[in-house]
Design a protein around this motif. Sequence first.
Motif, short mmCIF file in Angstrom:
data_model
loop_
_atom_site.label_atom_id
_atom_site.label_comp_id
_atom_site.label_asym_id
_atom_site.label_seq_id
_atom_site.Cartn_x
_atom_site.Cartn_y
_atom_site.Cartn_z
N PHE A 21 27.42 43.68 4.87
CA PHE A 21 28.64 44.45 5.11
C PHE A 21 29.50 44.48 3.84
O PHE A 21 30.01 45.53 3.44
CB PHE A 21 29.45 43.83 6.27
CG PHE A 21 30.63 44.66 6.64
CD1 PHE A 21 30.51 45.70 7.55
CD2 PHE A 21 31.86 44.44 6.05
CE1 PHE A 21 31.59 46.51 7.86
CE2 PHE A 21 32.96 45.24 6.36
CZ PHE A 21 32.82 46.27 7.26
N ASN A 28 44.46 35.38 8.37
CA ASN A 28 44.21 36.28 9.49
C ASN A 28 45.41 37.21 9.61
O ASN A 28 46.53 36.76 9.85
CB ASN A 28 44.06 35.43 10.76
CG ASN A 28 43.92 36.27 12.01
OD1 ASN A 28 43.99 37.50 11.97
ND2 ASN A 28 43.73 35.60 13.13
N HIS A 86 41.91 51.90 10.00
CA HIS A 86 40.87 52.64 10.75
C HIS A 86 39.96 51.69 11.54
O HIS A 86 39.20 52.13 12.38
CB HIS A 86 40.08 53.57 9.81
CG HIS A 86 39.00 52.91 9.01
ND1 HIS A 86 37.92 53.61 8.52
CD2 HIS A 86 38.82 51.64 8.60
CE1 HIS A 86 37.12 52.80 7.85
NE2 HIS A 86 37.65 51.60 7.89
N ASN A 87 40.06 50.40 11.26
CA ASN A 87 39.22 49.43 11.99
C ASN A 87 39.85 48.99 13.30
O ASN A 87 39.23 48.23 14.04
CB ASN A 87 39.01 48.16 11.16
CG ASN A 87 38.02 48.31 10.04
OD1 ASN A 87 38.02 47.51 9.12
ND2 ASN A 87 37.17 49.32 10.09
N THR A 115 39.67 37.21 5.61
CA THR A 115 39.30 36.01 6.38
C THR A 115 38.68 35.00 5.41
O THR A 115 38.10 35.40 4.38
CB THR A 115 38.29 36.37 7.49
OG1 THR A 115 37.17 36.99 6.87
CG2 THR A 115 38.90 37.32 8.50
#
Length: 468
Positions: free
Chosen positions: A237, A326, A348-349, A296
């Motif tokens: 990713f 976070n 957008h997530n 993260t």
Amino acid sequence: MDIKQIEALSSVISSSVAQLKQLQSSLKTTEHTAATTKAEFLKPSLEVVAAASQLIALVRTPERYLMDMSTAHQLSASLRVVVETHVVEILRDKGKGLKKALSAEEIGAYNHVNHLKLARVLRLLATHHVFDEVTPNVFANNAISNALDTGKSLAELEASPDEKYDGSNGIAALVGIFSDETFHNAVCTADILKDPQTTNSFSPYDAPFALAWPGTRNIAMYDWLNLPENNYRKKRFGMGMHGMNSMTPSDAILRGFDWSSLPPGSIVVDCGGGVGSVSLPIVQTCPQIHLIVQDTAPVVAEGPTFWQANQPQALAQGRVTFQGHNFFEPQPAENKNISVFLLRMIMHNWPDAECIKILKNVRNSCTRDTRIVIVDNIMLFASRSQEIAGQETGTSDPDALAPEPLLANWGVANSLSYKQDLNMLSNHNACERTVPEFASLLSQANFRIVEVHQAHQSWLPQVVAVPI
Ligand SMILES: C[S@@+](CC[C@H](N)C(=O)[O-])C[C@H]1O[C@@H](n2cnc3c(N)ncnc32)[C@H](O)[C@@H]1O
């Protein structure tokens, strides 16, 4: 058949091709990528793609057209086969002759895939211009398949498969994500949309992702990627994000908000910044800026390696630092007097409620002078009118629209934005947004938009907002 429309579209193609020809004559090479990455090629290329696909929709029978669309998943599936079995690298290292070609049987001897099946996968791709079938069952790389090359030798790929995308352009990783995780998730979109329990839910736990994998009912996709057993996916990713960025100009982040206007000592926080690759050009070009890369903890842990490889001085001088954080929690107390919070491909997530939580946490550590810079797709409607009765206009920039007779949103030439919108739905129950949708989100967290920088289908637009 609408012959007038067909003629109008073919004349768009002819005039754009004439422009491409003129531009090409000024280049020393005929290489595909050399031309298409140049800024001046962008508009005529977009016009050719938009017009040609609109033309296909007009001349194909509707039934054929629908069959082509509904079987397109075989393209994704085939791309995943070649990426995961290193076909491109095998052809690059072991290919024979001028074209560096190999038979499917010879490729299969290296990657242990049954050659009869592999030949069919490669033929479907060659039929769509990825690979050349040079003689029956014999394949070679071409300009498009070459973009999937990780640059690794076969020995490296075999020795450390988890690292296989590291150091590459990230395109193979991105294709891997789209054709694996996102593909699995999208298969479940209809099930989630038809279920009365989930259709009206905007919880990240009700994304199609929740149905696509065992044990993902109560976990968001990013938390799932961070599980130790998904280390390979998390790394892929990260490299995929790099791949997404490699398709835009390396200084895209500088084309919008004026980073050089920030005074000496300014602190920029890149929220959900991955390893900080996107904000690298800011540090490189604005020596007055200190960058904090926030993500993260497992993701940000990879940051120093990236900066050591790309800008070791900034690391040594402490001009870039890293925070495992976070963004659903308040910003760390030490983050005072922040000049800019950058949120690139973050909104957008997340569904609206989660975006507002993220924005409120940012807002709580803003001073009057803080700016937030949101970098995400700005969606256009496919209709010529961009107005919804009673609402502000969807685009403040008429140049963002394609000229007639093309679809106003550039149609298929801009399809990646709309596919990404649905990828966000299937992965996270989230979405890409229009300018009014951004304005509404931001106002709910006490921000107002002061600048919108459209990117004309070439890099990501920016929305700049200030505290109200
Ligand atoms: C789509 S990526 C964008 C990365 C980077 N901003 C870019 O533009 O390439 C989203 C990022 O959000 C990070 N992220 C997800 N959940 C997060 C959370 N709760 N807190 C902080 N970062 C998070 C992910 O790890 C990932 O790096």
